[in-house]
Design an enzyme around this catalytic site. Structure first.
Site, PDB file in Angstrom:
ATOM      1  N   ASN A 433       0.840  -1.195   0.000  1.00 34.55           N
ATOM      2  CA  ASN A 433       0.000   0.000   0.000  1.00 34.55           C
ATOM      3  C   ASN A 433       0.879   1.250   0.000  1.00 34.55           C
ATOM      4  OD1 ASN A 433      -2.644   1.606   0.749  1.00 34.55           O
ATOM      5  ND2 ASN A 433      -1.095   2.244   2.232  1.00 34.55           N
ATOM      6  N   GLU A 434       0.855   2.003  -1.099  1.00 34.93           N
ATOM      7  CA  GLU A 434       1.407   3.359  -1.219  1.00 34.93           C
ATOM      8  C   GLU A 434       2.924   3.454  -1.091  1.00 34.93           C
ATOM      9  OE1 GLU A 434      -0.768   6.006   1.349  1.00 34.93           O
ATOM     10  OE2 GLU A 434      -2.607   5.837   0.169  1.00 34.93           O
ATOM     11  N   ASP A 435       3.639   2.354  -1.199  1.00 33.25           N
ATOM     12  CA  ASP A 435       5.097   2.445  -1.084  1.00 33.25           C
ATOM     13  C   ASP A 435       5.727   3.131  -2.289  1.00 33.25           C
ATOM     14  OD1 ASP A 435       4.716   1.162   1.280  1.00 33.25           O
ATOM     15  OD2 ASP A 435       5.893  -0.615   0.806  1.00 33.25           O
ATOM     16  N   SER A 490      -0.578  -0.743  -4.621  1.00 32.79           N
ATOM     17  CA  SER A 490      -1.775   0.079  -4.722  1.00 32.79           C
ATOM     18  C   SER A 490      -1.459   1.426  -4.087  1.00 32.79           C
ATOM     19  CB  SER A 490      -2.959  -0.577  -4.002  1.00 32.79           C
ATOM     20  OG  SER A 490      -4.123   0.213  -4.133  1.00 32.79           O
ATOM     21  N   HIS A 510      -5.246   6.353  -5.674  1.00 35.07           N
ATOM     22  CA  HIS A 510      -5.841   6.753  -4.403  1.00 35.07           C
ATOM     23  C   HIS A 510      -6.150   8.239  -4.528  1.00 35.07           C
ATOM     24  CE1 HIS A 510      -3.729   3.275  -1.996  1.00 35.07           C
ATOM     25  NE2 HIS A 510      -4.488   2.842  -2.989  1.00 35.07           N
TER      26      HIS A 510
END
Length: 896
Positions: A433-435, A490, A510
């Site tokens: 997530n969002e790395d 993501s 996102h």
């Protein structure tokens, strides 16, 4: 005699801090558990979720804790079986295990299961006690030590402190912008004494479906350990009747692996909710040895899953296709439903997923900062047809890749994929997530197209690319047989764009320019979509019953109190919440907590519901899928709090949940009027239906009192009406009716518009586009002429949809002049009537349009709808369950 027997070591445990003497041992209620729960049960700490108690229990995470139990192992038990193992399904996190004083295990990853052969350590006697002890060291301190040991790593951690990055533990335990800092430890999953002669370790199916879905070809696989069985066979059944069965043969190249091929013609497939039945078969494996047997079973669903990413006029598509059918993935993101996950029961998971299904949601994204969830969650998703997007457990950090870390990640990922691969609901695994957002923000090295050598990635300042683009996808391919899709992150585009995590033309995004970032008005959602919106959201207060549950001090029950602020972890939440509420609503009546909470709920419902309606409109039709899905951040909370959740910690839905339910209905009608942004207005007195920065003929004005141009109340109204459908058949002859109803009088200001519509299958159908509504102030077109507001008669636009097969209204929507705060709302003369039958029905009738009608909710009450608008001439009837005898419903609406 069974070939395999499992004995859970649940009872008889005690615990204490390592620096306390032996007089301080305290009883443990049972295993699984976490230290905070045991301390609370023994009266050593207060409930961490209440008031400010989170702060008073921080010390717990700084100590080393010891758990201990004793158990007997009789000679008879030894004689019956050839092998005895201790299974530790999950230890949180830095744990050293001894049996009778001898170290048998060290663990540093809470996501890994350990199996230890203890035949050489166990005491075999009727009277002797075996002492099992587990020492848990503090995860934060161990994490800080690892950071110091690896100066070669560029440590970047968002949301929380750096110590979490090298620790393979639920990352949200360090706190997040919706959750408390509660760094747990303990045996958080079962501990089992397993005695066996022969055991079936695992079973799974690798299969493929013919292009026309009429033939299923597969291979049943099982791993068997211990003494070699004389016979292994499988039985695949449906509804109690066997479909195919056969003996299995050992793979000569892989000892202990047994396989058998099979075919099924005209198979019954597993379908997502709303598109067909989520059919589950039962697969049983039986191993026989010396006339004794052991067996295990798993539910199996067969489906064909594809992620369609093809170039089109909007960029590159991103949507799911199940069984050759395009699926609009409307749903939610999931965080752990408790900071102490051992409190959750299978019934809790069922209630959560059932709530999703009842809300017309199709997909659940399990976020990468929590845990690989309980099997109960996935099983319920299988049964109810909920698709699962599963993140690996990495979130918002630049993770290391030193050898020990990579080895632990490999073992973790392999175990979890094997544990979950039989669930048909899981259609995608994402690396994190969002790395990759950190790559862009900190300009880390990432050459997607020019550097394809995984070993070279390990030498960059973004070495975790090796995990996400090499290690994890290889594990997925090896363990699932290609039946599950892998996505590196993501959000993630295609690796080629310099702004790939925010590129609306490719991959998933996102969308946080509403609430976070630019803090755009939520009315701009139609302009802010993407190919797949896997996160977006708006905060809203929970029900008053929830606010009272976490604040025991009546004096703290007001907006902005210390307790209220403490229970909202979002950065800048006070400013952002007030800004969005005050820009849209008259706050003069929100002078208490209940009034303010109500306005935040209505605002959240408008923002979330409007986004779903507009982005589902972009589902369009086959070959033109501009938006493939929308997942709100977030479905749930891990503690009672103020957050983006659409359902609070106690499973009480907010109005936003119902707004989603209406927007994701199988067939729904929608209406929206042109958004008149104060910062963009027509040049030279032009009227223009287009919206959005850069539209021709528009010029920028400085932002003033609101995000909305008040001229929108009297200028020519331009509106759109459309119908969205997930039905797989075209609907002929549906009727759409559009009414224009005065806010002041409640009367129709002109004749209704009626249209017969043929609704396209599995897509959206425009009914009217840029239609002109009646003027709210006849004759007023010149900006230079003073306004005579006494002539202003703003109106709502109310649309209904009637399907030919029922003749009843199946969907309705209301568009209000914005901002609502500019309106003088008269007394709507609300009448609420109830009638008891098999279920209680409640009818709401009004004489004037009502905005944001919300019944007060609490645990135990269930509403079929809530948080809706009501107009004259259109009764709103809902069902209510759980109302106690003599209990009266209470409600609020905008303006009261």
């Amino acid at each position: 005699m069974a070939l395999s027997e499992r004995r859970p070591l649940e009872a008889g445990w005690t615990f204490k801090a390592a620096d306390e003497d032996d007089s301080k041992w305290l009883p443990v209620t049972g295993i699984p558990t976490e230290v905070h729960l045991d301390l609370q049960a023994n009266g050593k700490i207060a409930e961490p979720f209440s008031d400010l108690n989170e702060l008073s229990v921080r010390w717990v995470a700084e100590k080393t804790w010891i758990y201990r139990t004793t158990f007997a192992f009789t000679p008879a038990a030894k004689a019956e079986h050839e092998h005895t193992d201790l299974i530790f399904e999950g230890l949180d996190t830095f744990a050293t295990v001894t049996l009778n004083g001898k170290e048998i295990l060290k663990s540093d990853n809470m996501f890994i299961e350990h199996r230890v052969d203890v035949r050489d350590f166990i005491k075999i006697s009727e009277d002797a006690e075996n002492v099992l002890e587990i020492v848990f060291e503090p995860a934060r301190q161990k994490g800080l030590e690892l950071v110091k040991q690896h100066p070669e790593q560029r440590w970047i951690v968002h949301q929380t402190e750096v110590s979490r990055a090298p620790v393979r533990k639920a990352q949200y335990h360090w706190g997040w912008d919706w959750g408390p800092i509660l760094i747990t430890c303990g045996p958080w999953k079962p501990i089992v004494l397993h005695s066996y002669t022969t055991q079936i370790e695992d079973l799974w199916v690798e299969y493929s479906l013919a292009e026309d879905l009429q033939k299923l070809t597969g291979k049943v696989c099982a791993t068997v350990s211990g003494s070699r069985p004389e016979k292994v066979q499988f039985d695949l059944s449906l509804d109690g009747s066997s479909i195919t069965k056969n003996s299995m043969q050992e793979d000569p190249s892989i000892p202990g692996k047994y396989t058998s091929s099979f075919e099924v013609h005209s198979p019954k497939l597993w379908w997502p909710r709303g598109y067909g039945d989520p059919t589950l078969h039962n697969l049983t494996i039986t191993a026989t040895n010396n006339q004794h047997t052991t067996n295990t079973s798993k539910p199996i669903g067969f489906r064909k899953a594809q992620l369609i990413q093809t170039p089109d006029s909007h960029g590159t598509s991103f949507y799911f296709r199940l069984n050759n059918t395009d699926i609009f993935a409307g749903g939610s993101c999931w965080i752990p439903a408790d900071s102490f996950t051992t409190r959750l029961t299978p019934a809790d998971y069922h209630d959560w997923i059932q709530l999703m299904a009842a809300g017309n949601q199709t997909m659940l994204r399990i976020w990468g900062g929590g845990i690989y969830e309980s099997s109960s969650l996935y099983t319920t998703c299988d049964e109810l047809g909920i698709l699962v997007w599963q993140d690996f457990m990495f979130a918002c950090a630049n993770y290391p890749t030193y050898p020990e870390f990579l080895s632990s990640v490999s073992r973790e990922a392999t175990q979890q994929v094997r544990r979950l691969r039989h669930h048909p609901s899981i259609v995608l695994w994402a690396g994190n997530n969002e790395d990759y957002q950190l790559v862009e923000r900190y300009n880390l090295t990432y050459n997607y197209t020019s550097d394809k050598d995984p070993q070279s990635w390990l030498k960059t300042n973004f070495p975790a690319r090796y995990i996400y683009e090499h290690q994890l996808p290889n594990i997925i391919r090896a363990e699932t047989g290609g039946s599950v899709i892998y996505h590196p992150s993501s959000p993630w585009g295609n690796g080629e764009s310099t702004v790939q995590t925010v590129d609306p033309t490719v991959g998933d995004i996102h969308q946080w320019n509403i609430w976070h970032g630019a803090m755009h008005p939520y009315q701009k959602a139609p302009e802010l979509g993407g190919r797949f919106v896997s996160e977006f959201g708006m905060e809203g207060y929970p029900a008053m019953s929830t606010l009272r549950a976490f604040s025991t001090n009546e004096g703290e029950l007001y907006p902005g109190s210390l307790t209220m602020e403490h229970h909202n972890k979002a950065i800048g939440h006070s400013k952002r919440m007030v800004s969005y509420v005050a820009e849209n609503f008259d706050v003069s009546g929100a002078n208490d907590l209940a009034g303010y909470a109500h306005l935040t709920q209505v605002m959240q419902g408008d923002a979330v519901g409007g986004a779903y309606r507009s982005w589902r409109r972009d589902w369009r039709r086959s070959g033109d899928r501009k938006c493939g899905g929308v997942l709100v951040w977030q479905l749930n909370d891990c503690w009672p709090t103020v957050s983006w959740a659409v359902v609070d910690y106690f499973l009480v839905p907010k109005p936003a949940y119902y707004a989603m339910k209406r927007a994701l209905a199988p067939v729904c009608v929608n209406v929206v009027r042109r958004f008149c942004d104060w910062t963009m207005r027509p040049a030279s007195g032009e009227t223009q239906p287009g919206v959005g920065q850069g539209a021709p003929g528009w010029k920028v004005w400085q932002r003033d009192t609101s995000h909305v141009d008040p001229r929108g109340l009297y200028r020519e109204v331009v509106y759109d009406v459309w119908v969205a459908s997930s039905r797989l058949e075209r609907i002929e002859g549906a009727k759409v009716r559009v009414r224009f109803i005065s806010v002041k009088s409640g009367k129709d200001v002109c004749e209704a518009v009626e249209k017969l519509v043929n609704i396209e299958a599995n897509g959206t159908t425009d009914v009217v586009v840029q239609a002109k509504g009646p003027s709210a102030m006849p004759g007023q077109t010149d900006d230079t002429v003073p306004l005579d507001t006494t002539k202003l008669d703003p109106y709502v636009i109310h649309v209904t949809l009637v399907l030919p097969d029922s003749g009843e209204v199946v969907s309705e929507d209301v568009s209000w002049p914005e901002p609502i705060k500019y309106l003088q709302l008269p007394d709507p003369a609300i009448q609420v009537c109830s009638k008891k039958g098999s279920a209680m029905t409640v009818t709401v009738e009004v004489a004037k349009p009502v905005k944001g009608f919300v019944f007060d909710e609490r645990p135990g009450l269930k509403f079929s709808d809530n948080g809706f608008d009501v107009v004259p001439g259109a009764l709103k009837t809902i069902e209510v369950e759980g109302l106690k005898d003599g209990e009266q419903l209470e409600w609020k609406h905008v303006g009261n």
